[in-house]
Design an enzyme around this catalytic site. Structure first.
Site, PDB file in Angstrom:
ATOM      1  N   HIS A   7      -4.309   9.904   1.135  1.00 51.38           N
ATOM      2  CA  HIS A   7      -3.122  10.729   1.372  1.00 51.38           C
ATOM      3  C   HIS A   7      -1.973  10.195   0.527  1.00 51.38           C
ATOM      4  CE1 HIS A   7      -2.441   7.278   4.019  1.00 51.38           C
ATOM      5  NE2 HIS A   7      -1.149   7.554   3.882  1.00 51.38           N
ATOM      6  N   HIS A  92       1.764   8.040  -4.667  1.00 50.28           N
ATOM      7  CA  HIS A  92       0.464   7.505  -5.060  1.00 50.28           C
ATOM      8  C   HIS A  92      -0.511   7.704  -3.902  1.00 50.28           C
ATOM      9  CE1 HIS A  92       2.201   4.205  -2.739  1.00 50.28           C
ATOM     10  NE2 HIS A  92       0.951   3.848  -2.485  1.00 50.28           N
TER      11      HIS A  92
END
Length: 149
Positions: A7, A92
């Protein structure tokens, strides 16, 4: 990391009381941002090359929209008493944590990480963490991004 745990963290909230949860879900459901076209953009690591703390996949694409979503979530959660992290938001996807190996981590191995693999983010999700479990994240609720284009 378990593949179901991949995620992009928009905001880390930390410990959340049951009293905060109702208000949190209300303010998150009021966020009105657009769906995002995002792409994988290589890989890197946080920490030393001998023993990286985090191996991550980079994210590119509609970063302006992602930053807008981040700002909206920060503004909404602030109403519930949550504090913004001091470190800058850096989108990220965490792939692995706490490298343990007999040999130094091979930094050259990440040079062939995928670039350009895309997806449409049409929701953001409130998650709970269960440390030492795999997968370690549980979806509490998902909030659709505005589907008007």
């Amino acid at each position: 990391m378990h593949p179901q745990d991949y995620h992009i963290t928009i905001q880390f909230l930390g410990e959340t009381t049951p009293e905060q949860m109702g208000g949190l879900q209300t303010v998150l459901s009021s966020i009105n941002e657009q769906p995002l076209s995002l792409k994988l953009n290589g890989a890197g690591f946080f920490g030393s090359s001998k023993a990286p703390r985090i191996l991550w996949a980079g994210v590119s694409g509609n970063l302006t929209g992602l930053n807008n979503l981040h700002a909206s979530v920060i503004q909404a959660t602030h109403q519930c008493g949550f504090i913004v992290e001091e470190r800058r938001f850096a989108a990220h996807i965490t792939l692995a944590r706490n490298y343990v190996g007999e040999h130094e981590f091979n930094v050259e191995a990440i040079q062939s990480a995928p670039i350009g693999v895309g997806w449409k983010a049409d929701r953001f999700t409130l998650m709970s963490t269960h440390m030492n479990a795999s997968p370690m994240y549980e979806i509490i609720e998902s909030y659709p991004l505005n589907l008007r284009f």
